[in-house]
Design an enzyme around this catalytic site. Structure first.
Site, PDB file in Angstrom:
ATOM      1  N   HIS A   1      34.443  39.582  45.808  1.00 43.47           N
ATOM      2  CA  HIS A   1      35.337  40.579  44.737  1.00 43.47           C
ATOM      3  C   HIS A   1      36.580  40.518  45.541  1.00 43.47           C
ATOM      4  CE1 HIS A   1      31.439  41.844  43.096  1.00 43.47           C
ATOM      5  NE2 HIS A   1      31.034  42.240  44.485  1.00 43.47           N
TER       6      HIS A   1
ATOM      7  N   HIS B   1      28.490  41.687  39.224  1.00 46.83           N
ATOM      8  CA  HIS B   1      27.854  40.520  39.883  1.00 46.83           C
ATOM      9  C   HIS B   1      27.014  39.913  38.492  1.00 46.83           C
ATOM     10  CE1 HIS B   1      28.144  44.221  42.329  1.00 46.83           C
ATOM     11  NE2 HIS B   1      28.332  43.285  43.182  1.00 46.83           N
TER      12      HIS B   1
END
Lengths: 331, 331
Positions: free
Chosen positions: A58, A220
């Site tokens: 991320h 995700h």
């Protein structure tokens, strides 16, 4: 899979080295871990420690937000995998200055469990630890890896606000109270044009047709709420803002902060165009946000897409916190 | 082509609106143009104006570098197309504070010609204008759109150094002298994993096989110098650094600034891993750069790949300029 990496099994290790090597003025590696601690130790003294983290992938979250005025440490788990309790525990110990440590956790079952276990470990050392679980993604209730709503880009607003308060000397009680007050005002929702490819997996988490998008995909590659043909940016903005409006009840009488977030592979050109469409939609409702930012803040490796975070700035002090100066890689 | 846009023919117009709308504290649109001027007018007073720009598609370049301590204005041409002389001329007029204006131009024939024509227009208004043409890309001599070497990510170092000098009150003569002194010390070279898709064209500028990369590709998909199968990050770093070493004659006795630049679609994870491999290669030669930065600074829309810029910091004052505080969107 075509990626600039060496060993797919070693990406986090090497990434953390790269971060610490490129930005020694902000972060240093906590020995024996893949966690990064603020380099400026003087700025930590007498302050509550702020620790965040989660699975890697991320970037710049969360290590990019470590530095004076923001996080004290960030724990980098394996890609899309919660960091282990012992690593989080090491970060808590390193961040602790005797004033307690506050954890900012994104709402994924693994993260919640492991940060809780680390909290228990720290308690045995008499380090007082509190935490907030951020669940700003309004796209879906429950998801792969998550009970309730997922924690996504709005987490960065939480880092910023709590980081400013901590830097100004807020106590652990005050930070906990602030976190609880801010949380329900942060809403995020995204749209994906393609999925992320985890290096160890070697192929995208899902496949969309050449003209297809999916609303509400998680960071995700968790499923969203609708697939359809790509639409103009304006209509994407309209879709996401309508959902946020349903949830936050947007009003011209209130103040808002807006974060347009690229998912990793979406060029700034598209993010700025989408930003314009968001601002135009809000302007039609006589809303002019008091704080705005666009860029890659909470990505999903190489996913294409954007997320939109709107936070109601219910207290003017929160705006001061958003504007408070920081020394970080990525804010 | 799957992009978050509205009308492919209107992307620059809308992007500039988005930029000005999201970042009013830094930039404002010069009426009737797609150029962005610094919002903080006080910071411009009594200073030499610094204007850059070029075709759009390289965001955050160049508008992201407008602000106190860096550029005064940036002109956004159509995608991968030089801005017109009249637009550059408007930016020069807006940037001029009676101390003259300095233009930072990337070496593309169209840019060089149009910035020169704008200079002539300004001369008729008795605005003194000088310029530097940045040609830092050592990959190839001559190219599509370019006589000599291309101007790429190293241009951002030029923005930063001249911007700091201008903010500290350097005269037009001094800035010109500084620009000429710095220029030969900046070298850049890149590697592409995929090409950019210009919205109005709708397909990538070239196609690489699933396992193929190309060294030395330009930021408008200009051909590089070799295609081959993808290699580990370490070997990519080795290839690019060897070329820079040939050119700059890297030495442990000298100081260097390093910029690892993502081309738009390359995740920070990969950029940080590549950064680590660059630092390791340099460390093996006993070189520890005095300034380092990694991120998306001079992109090529949605191209995947990285470029590496190494600048010899031949004068310690240049390092002070690199570290000098700025108020911009993207530095």
């Amino acid at each position: 899979m075509k990626k600039i990496i060496n060993d797919p099994g070693n990406v986090v290790e090497e990434m953390v080295d790269g971060l610490a090597g490129m930005y020694p003025q902000y972060v240093e590696r906590i020995p024996g871990t893949t966690a990064l601690l603020r380099s400026n130790k003087d700025s930590m003294k007498g302050k509550v420690g702020l620790v965040s983290g989660g699975g890697s992938g991320h970037e710049p979250a969360h290590a990019g937000y470590v530095g004076q005025g923001m996080l004290t440490a960030a724990v980098c788990g394996q890609v899309f995998t919660s960091p282990t309790p012992d690593q989080i525990y090491e970060a808590i110990k390193a961040a602790d200055q005797g004033k307690g440590v506050f954890l900012i956790v994104k709402n994924y079952s693994g993260d919640v469990m492991n940060f809780d276990m680390a909290k228990d470990l720290a308690a045995m050392d008499d380090i007082e630890v509190r935490s907030i679980v951020v669940d700003d993604d309004i796209a879906v209730e429950n998801s792969l890896y998550t009970q309730g709503r997922r924690g996504v880009a709005g987490t960065v607003f939480m880092h910023k606000i709590l980081g400013a308060a901590a830097d100004q000397g807020a106590s652990l009680d005050e930070i906990e109270e602030l976190a609880k007050a801010v949380l329900p005002h942060i809403n995020t929702i995204g749209v994906a044009l393609s999925a992320a490819t985890v290096p160890e997996v070697g192929k995208p988490g899902f496949v969309l047709a050449d003209d297809e998008i999916e609303y509400g995909v998680g960071i995700h590659s968790e499923p969203g709420y609708r697939r359809e043909k790509i639409k103009p940016s304006k209509e994407l903005a309209q879709e996401l803002l309508s959902k946020i409006d349903e949830s936050l009840k947007l009003s011209a009488d209130k103040k808002y902060a807006v974060l347009v977030n690229g998912m990793g592979a979406t060029p700034l050109m598209e993010q700025y165009i989408f930003s314009r469409d968001v601002l135009n939609w809000l302007a039609a409702k006589n809303i002019k946000p008091v704080f705005t930012k666009a860029g890659n803040y909470m990505t999903s490796i190489d996913m294409a897409g954007v997320s939109l975070t709107v936070m109601e700035v219910a207290d003017d002090k929160w705006l001061d916190y958003l504007n408070y100066p920081v020394e970080t890689i990525a804010w």
